[in-house]
Design an enzyme around this catalytic site. Structure first.
Site, PDB file in Angstrom:
ATOM      1  N   GLU A  25      -0.403   3.840   2.431  1.00 38.47           N
ATOM      2  CA  GLU A  25       0.725   4.705   2.015  1.00 38.47           C
ATOM      3  C   GLU A  25       1.442   4.142   0.783  1.00 38.47           C
ATOM      4  O   GLU A  25       1.200   3.002   0.380  1.00 38.47           O
ATOM      5  CB  GLU A  25       1.718   4.883   3.171  1.00 38.47           C
ATOM      6  N   LYS A 160       9.793  -1.747  14.452  1.00 39.28           N
ATOM      7  CA  LYS A 160      10.795  -2.812  14.326  1.00 39.28           C
ATOM      8  C   LYS A 160      12.086  -2.363  14.974  1.00 39.28           C
ATOM      9  O   LYS A 160      12.352  -1.163  15.115  1.00 39.28           O
ATOM     10  CB  LYS A 160      10.975  -3.237  12.885  1.00 39.28           C
TER      11      LYS A 160
END
Ligand code: PSU
Ligand code: MN
Length: 302
Positions: A25, A160
């Site tokens: 990406e 995260k």
């Protein structure tokens, strides 16, 4: 072939030779890391993919074209522009294409373009998810919806803890997305290799993952597989360093009234700042680790 899609000569050649290909990406380049580490990391990801036998297709929208495979100059351009570049998710693609504009693609938009190009495996660092406080803010990344509908396997390092890991897993369960722990029973938490959450499925080899992907594709129903790959122990961050930094970043984001698509880039940059750059080192290493695994999965699939 989609008229807006532009596949680079190198990626096209790999396709013709039936070589393994992995998507990468570009929001991670423009918004996920500072310059120049972002460009260095993106180029090193491409080298790592090739060293492991897979052709990298870094994905972005340039001049309104959905590009699968970028030149070094294009990667440098995205990295230098940084957060001035438009962060492009699913909803942004029609505008960028119709106006001939540039955008760095998120996990969701990268999956869409990878799928158009026929690429089945995609490596990144972290995915978007359900944010903490989403019961109030409704801040849930379009990445999760994309995984429910687009058949491109995403290899990440878990989620995260700027996100709510428990709610992110619940959401993926509701959407029917298989979440696989690679050689782990617990969900990796990006900077650390473990969280307190069980991962629903476990696989110990790339071939085992490829087998599940093949079954999923054979059945021809929509949706992706999410592979969570723990950061190597030697690069993992101590919880007592990273946790307070994340808490502080979340507090500052709230105090500043950061909302919408700015939230994730703001938190990522704050965490780097608050850890004196140490989180960036961990981030870079976990991305390489994901590229290596994605390349092996792609090889096992092809
Ligand atoms: N998490 C990271 N690094 C990133 C991103 C997320 O650790 O670079 C980027 C990815 O491009 C992801 C996007 O798709 O942020 C999610 O943004 P949002 O939460 O606004 O959907
Ligand atoms: Mn959001």
């Amino acid at each position: 072939m989609n008229q807006h899609l532009l596949i680079s000569p190198r990626v096209r050649e790999a396709m013709e030779q039936n070589k393994p290909i992995i998507a990468l990406e570009s929001t991670i380049i423009s918004h996920g890391m500072p310059y120049p580490q972002n460009v260095e990391t993106a180029l090193a990801c491409e080298r790592t993919a090739r060293e492991h036998g897979a052709e990298p297709a870094t994905i972005a929208v340039l001049g309104g074209k959905l590009c699968a495979g970028l030149t070094h100059e294009q990667i440098e351009y995205l990295g230098k522009a940084g957060t001035k570049m438009i962060k492009a998710s699913r909803r942004d693609l029609p505008m960028l294409v119709s106006k001939g504009m540039d955008g760095a693609t998120t996990v969701a938009a990268t999956m869409i373009i990878a799928h158009m190009a026929g690429i089945k495996v995609f490596a990144t660092g972290g995915i978007g998810g359900v944010h903490r406080g989403a019961e109030q803010s409704m801040d849930i990344s379009a990445d999760l919806e994309e995984m429910a509908m687009t058949p491109v396997t995403v290899v990440c390092a878990g989620a995260k803890s700027i996100l709510d890991l428990g709610l992110t897993l619940e959401y993926l369960e509701t959407k029917g997305v298989p979440v696989v722990g690679y050689q782990t029973d617990v969900l990796p938490a990006f900077y650390t290799n473990a969280s307190s959450f069980q991962v629903p499925l476990r696989a110990d080899t790339p071939a085992e993952i490829a087998g599940m992907i093949k079954a999923q594709l054979d059945m021809q129903y929509p949706g992706a597989m999410l592979v969570t790959n723990p950061i190597p122990q030697e690069y993992a961050m101590p919880a007592d360093v990273i946790d307070p930094a994340i808490e502080q970043a979340l507090k500052e984001a709230q105090a500043q009234g950061i909302a919408g698509k700015e939230v994730t880039p703001y938190l990522l940059a704050k965490v780097v700042e608050l850890t004196g750059g140490n989180s960036l080192k961990a981030n870079i290493q976990l991305v390489f680790n994901n590229v290596r695994l994605a390349a092996r999965i792609a090889a096992a699939l092809s």
